[in-house]
Design a protein around this motif. Structure first.
Motif, PDB file in Angstrom:
ATOM      1  N   LEU A 258       0.912  -1.146  -0.116  1.00 56.17           N
ATOM      2  CA  LEU A 258       0.004  -0.014   0.056  1.00 56.17           C
ATOM      3  C   LEU A 258       0.855   1.270   0.041  1.00 56.17           C
ATOM      4  CD1 LEU A 258      -2.594  -1.111   2.561  1.00 56.17           C
ATOM      5  CD2 LEU A 258      -2.762  -1.144  -0.033  1.00 56.17           C
ATOM      6  N   VAL A 259       1.045   1.931  -1.283  1.00 54.89           N
ATOM      7  CA  VAL A 259       1.784   3.012  -1.428  1.00 54.89           C
ATOM      8  C   VAL A 259       0.939   4.126  -1.804  1.00 54.89           C
ATOM      9  CG1 VAL A 259       3.444   4.287  -2.775  1.00 54.89           C
ATOM     10  CG2 VAL A 259       3.758   1.474  -2.625  1.00 54.89           C
ATOM     11  N   PRO A 260       0.977   5.261  -0.754  1.00 54.96           N
ATOM     12  CA  PRO A 260      -0.097   6.248  -0.764  1.00 54.96           C
ATOM     13  C   PRO A 260      -0.099   6.839  -2.336  1.00 54.96           C
ATOM     14  CG  PRO A 260       1.125   6.696   1.156  1.00 54.96           C
ATOM     15  CD  PRO A 260       1.842   5.262   0.377  1.00 54.96           C
ATOM     16  N   ASN A 261      -1.446   7.160  -2.717  1.00 55.44           N
ATOM     17  CA  ASN A 261      -1.787   7.595  -4.277  1.00 55.44           C
ATOM     18  C   ASN A 261      -1.400   6.475  -5.177  1.00 55.44           C
ATOM     19  OD1 ASN A 261      -2.275  10.116  -2.945  1.00 55.44           O
ATOM     20  ND2 ASN A 261      -0.330  10.505  -2.730  1.00 55.44           N
ATOM     21  N   PHE A 262      -1.111   5.392  -4.993  1.00 57.08           N
ATOM     22  CA  PHE A 262      -0.853   4.234  -5.878  1.00 57.08           C
ATOM     23  C   PHE A 262      -1.639   3.157  -5.596  1.00 57.08           C
ATOM     24  CE2 PHE A 262       2.793   7.091  -6.247  1.00 57.08           C
ATOM     25  CZ  PHE A 262       2.901   7.260  -7.831  1.00 57.08           C
TER      26      PHE A 262
END
Length: 75
Positions: free
Chosen positions: A34-38
């Motif tokens: 879970l990478v922010p904005n992706f």
């Protein structure tokens, strides 16, 4: 074409053996990173067969972390 992001991230949903829509190959032991904005673009997964082992540690995917299935099963 994508670089694996660096940092500390949480893991998301796990799927036993989804098929990549981009590469049309199975990705056993898939776990989303879970990478922010992706949303769902990066993952951690094993490889089908052992013919991809020579690619481990070198850029060869869409930014995913690729592992030997043996390492994934033992982890």
């Amino acid at each position: 074409g994508k670089i694996t992001p660096t940092g500390q991230f949480k893991l998301g949903p796990k799927i036993a053996s989804p098929k990549s829509t981009l590469y049309e190959s199975l990705m056993p032991f898939w776990t989303t990173i879970l990478v922010p904005n992706f949303s769902f673009e990066y993952g951690n997964h094993g490889l089908v067969g052992e013919n991809y082992l020579y690619l481990l540690g070198a850029p060869a995917s869409h930014g995913c972390l690729r592992l030997s299935n043996k390492w994934v099963q033992e982890g």
